[in-house]
Motif scaffolding. Structure first.
Motif, short mmCIF file in Angstrom:
data_model
loop_
_atom_site.label_atom_id
_atom_site.label_comp_id
_atom_site.label_asym_id
_atom_site.label_seq_id
_atom_site.Cartn_x
_atom_site.Cartn_y
_atom_site.Cartn_z
N ARG A 1 -26.67 -15.24 11.56
CA ARG A 1 -25.71 -14.24 11.05
C ARG A 1 -24.90 -13.66 12.20
O ARG A 1 -23.69 -13.42 12.05
CB ARG A 1 -26.43 -13.14 10.27
CG ARG A 1 -25.52 -12.08 9.71
CD ARG A 1 -24.58 -12.68 8.65
NE ARG A 1 -23.70 -11.66 8.16
CZ ARG A 1 -22.37 -11.79 8.07
NH1 ARG A 1 -21.79 -12.92 8.39
NH2 ARG A 1 -21.63 -10.81 7.64
N ALA B 1 -28.31 -10.21 17.75
CA ALA B 1 -29.00 -10.21 16.46
C ALA B 1 -30.07 -9.11 16.42
O ALA B 1 -30.16 -8.37 15.44
CB ALA B 1 -29.62 -11.58 16.21
N VAL C 1 -29.79 -8.39 12.45
CA VAL C 1 -29.48 -9.56 11.63
C VAL C 1 -30.13 -10.79 12.27
O VAL C 1 -30.65 -10.71 13.38
CB VAL C 1 -27.95 -9.78 11.48
CG1 VAL C 1 -27.29 -8.59 10.80
CG2 VAL C 1 -27.29 -10.07 12.83
N SER C 2 -30.06 -11.91 11.58
CA SER C 2 -30.57 -13.15 12.16
C SER C 2 -29.60 -13.66 13.22
O SER C 2 -28.43 -13.25 13.27
CB SER C 2 -30.73 -14.22 11.07
OG SER C 2 -29.45 -14.63 10.60
#
Length: 110
Positions: free
Chosen positions: A87, A78, A83-84
Motif C-alpha cells: 500500500r 509503511a 499500512v502494508s
C-alpha cells in the motif's frame, strides 16, 4: 475520523465541509420537485467523487513527503503510516502520478 495530529485549521475546514454536506442533503430533501431533487443528489454525488479523488491524491502526496524528506524505505514508510508495504508503494505511485498531472496542467495553462 482520527483527530490526533490534525491541525486546528484542517479540523475547522472539515467541520465546514460536514456542515455544507448536511445543508446540501437538507436542500435536496426539501425540494418539492422530484426531478430537481434527483439532479441535486446527482450533483452531490459527482462533487463528493471529485473531492474523494482529490483528497486521496493529497493523502498520497503527504505520504510521499514523509518518504522523501525522511529518506526512509518503503517498509519504514509503511510502518510509520500504518499500512502494508504494498500500500505504501501504491501511495508513492499515486503521488508521482498526481505530481505529473499537476505538472501537465500547469504546462497547459501557459
Amino acid at each position: 475520523m482520527t483527530k490526533e495530529g490534525v491541525s486546528e485549521a484542517v479540523l475547522s475546514a472539515l467541520a465546514d465541509l460536514d456542515h455544507a454536506f448536511d445543508a446540501a442533503l437538507s436542500a435536496i430533501d426539501a425540494d418539492p420537485d422530484h426531478n430537481r431533487a434527483y439532479s441535486g443528489a446527482t450533483e452531490l454525488v459527482e462533487t463528493l467523487r471529485r473531492l474523494f479523488e482529490a483528497s486521496a491524491d493529497q493523502r498520497a502526496l503527504a505520504a510521499a513527503r514523509i518518504f522523501e524528506h525522511e529518506r526512509m524505505s518503503l517498509a519504514g514508510l509503511a510502518d510509520r503510516i500504518g499500512v502494508s508495504k504494498a500500500r505504501a508503494a501504491q501511495l508513492i505511485k499515486t503521488a508521482k502520478d498526481a505530481n505529473e498531472q499537476r505538472g501537465n496542467a500547469t504546462e497547459g495553462n501557459r
